[in-house]
Design an enzyme around this catalytic site. Structure first.
Site, PDB file in Angstrom:
ATOM      1  N   HIS A   1       0.838  -1.207   0.000  1.00 37.31           N
ATOM      2  CA  HIS A   1       0.000   0.000   0.000  1.00 37.31           C
ATOM      3  C   HIS A   1       0.869   1.251   0.000  1.00 37.31           C
ATOM      4  CE1 HIS A   1      -3.150   2.843   0.944  1.00 37.31           C
ATOM      5  NE2 HIS A   1      -2.534   3.176   2.077  1.00 37.31           N
TER       6      HIS A   1
ATOM      7  N   HIS B   1       3.580   7.466   5.232  1.00 37.06           N
ATOM      8  CA  HIS B   1       2.369   8.124   5.734  1.00 37.06           C
ATOM      9  C   HIS B   1       1.642   7.341   6.826  1.00 37.06           C
ATOM     10  CE1 HIS B   1       0.309   5.433   2.866  1.00 37.06           C
ATOM     11  NE2 HIS B   1      -0.794   5.688   3.529  1.00 37.06           N
TER      12      HIS B   1
ATOM     13  N   GLU C   1       3.084   6.018  11.772  1.00 38.23           N
ATOM     14  CA  GLU C   1       2.632   6.327  13.123  1.00 38.23           C
ATOM     15  C   GLU C   1       1.721   5.241  13.683  1.00 38.23           C
ATOM     16  OE1 GLU C   1       1.113  10.271  13.536  1.00 38.23           O
ATOM     17  OE2 GLU C   1       2.895  11.222  12.705  1.00 38.23           O
ATOM     18  N   ASP C   2       1.281   4.330  12.813  1.00 35.82           N
ATOM     19  CA  ASP C   2       0.503   3.170  13.273  1.00 35.82           C
ATOM     20  C   ASP C   2       1.412   2.002  13.630  1.00 35.82           C
ATOM     21  OD1 ASP C   2      -1.929   4.396  13.037  1.00 35.82           O
ATOM     22  OD2 ASP C   2      -2.251   3.749  10.970  1.00 35.82           O
TER      23      ASP C   2
ATOM     24  N   ASP D   1      -3.773   7.878  -1.318  1.00 39.26           N
ATOM     25  CA  ASP D   1      -4.152   6.874  -0.315  1.00 39.26           C
ATOM     26  C   ASP D   1      -5.568   6.361  -0.574  1.00 39.26           C
ATOM     27  OD1 ASP D   1      -3.805   5.523   2.374  1.00 39.26           O
ATOM     28  OD2 ASP D   1      -5.502   6.834   2.843  1.00 39.26           O
TER      29      ASP D   1
END
Length: 251
Positions: free
Chosen positions: A38, A62, A65-66, A126
């Site tokens: 992705h 992007h 942060e997860d 995205d």
């Protein structure tokens, strides 16, 4: 990337790729594909619309942060601009353009800063990749995402001058909200033609069975796979059925 920015620092992008691969290692998407696919797809879309290398790096990163990526690491290795992009991509809310803003001759939306354009490009990329792979999402969620995409994201892409992105977002959303029966009808006709390879007394039974199985499959991809399997197995099935007919006792 080279087509739009011939002097781009490819090494920086390769480093961002390595960081994304490191922190997303072991994560998968609904499709079962590595999550990194992705990130790569979003970065490729962003590069294709002409964004500079720093924005491509932010696209690759992007979603870090997860992950367990330490806070501040992106700023440390890629600078505050990339870090701010990654943060804003996650926090900035996109708003629908009023319908009046889309009429010919109407006032154009206020111009955006380069930073705002970069955030928008990543968000659009995205959503575009998520819509391309939406068949792996639960049906209820598919419709919610498709409605939001056709109402908010497609018009924003068009207003930003990304006509092809806007068109694809619109078409993918419409396919979810108003699925066309064309592909299903073609598949059904193909299965009916395949039954012609079977003994005459068996055709109706197998046509009904195949169409019943086809009807419960939820996506175009699963229906295509099913039809392909039937296509490969029909010659052998035909031989088996004809051999069975020849071996039946005659009175």
């Amino acid at each position: 990337m080279r087509a739009h920015h011939p002097d781009a620092d490819v090494g920086l992008i390769e480093f961002a790729h390595g960081e994304a691969a490191r922190w997303h290692a072991g994560q998968t998407r609904y499709s079962g594909d590595p999550y990194l696919t992705h990130c790569l797809a979003v970065a490729a879309i962003v590069a294709d619309v002409g964004m500079p290398p720093t924005v491509v790096c932010a696209a690759l990163l992007h979603d870090v942060e997860d992950t367990s990526c330490p806070p501040g690491r992106v700023a440390e290795y890629f600078g505050p601009d990339v870090a701010q992009l990654v943060s804003d991509v996650r926090t900035v809310k996109l708003r629908a353009i009023p319908p009046s803003g889309l009429h010919p001759g109407a006032a154009r939306p206020a111009s955006r800063s380069p930073h705002e354009e970069a955030v928008l490009a990543i968000r659009l990329a995205d959503r575009l990749h998520n819509m391309r792979t939406i068949e792996f999402v639960a049906p209820g969620k598919q419709h919610g995402k498709a409605r939001e995409t056709i109402k908010v994201f497609a018009p924003l892409a068009r207003a930003a001058g990304l006509a092809e992105v806007s068109r694809e977002l619109h078409d993918l959303s419409a396919a979810v909200l108003q699925p066309t029966p064309t592909a299903y009808a073609v598949t059904t006709r193909l299965l009916a033609l395949l039954t012609m390879l079977l003994p005459g007394t068996q055709r109706a039974r197998w046509r009904q069975e195949w169409q019943a199985e086809l009807a419960v499959l939820p996506t175009r991809r699963t229906r295509t796979r099913f039809t392909f399997r039937v296509l490969l197995s029909t010659p052998r099935l035909s031989l088996t059925l004809r051999r069975s007919v020849r071996q039946e006792p005659r009175w």
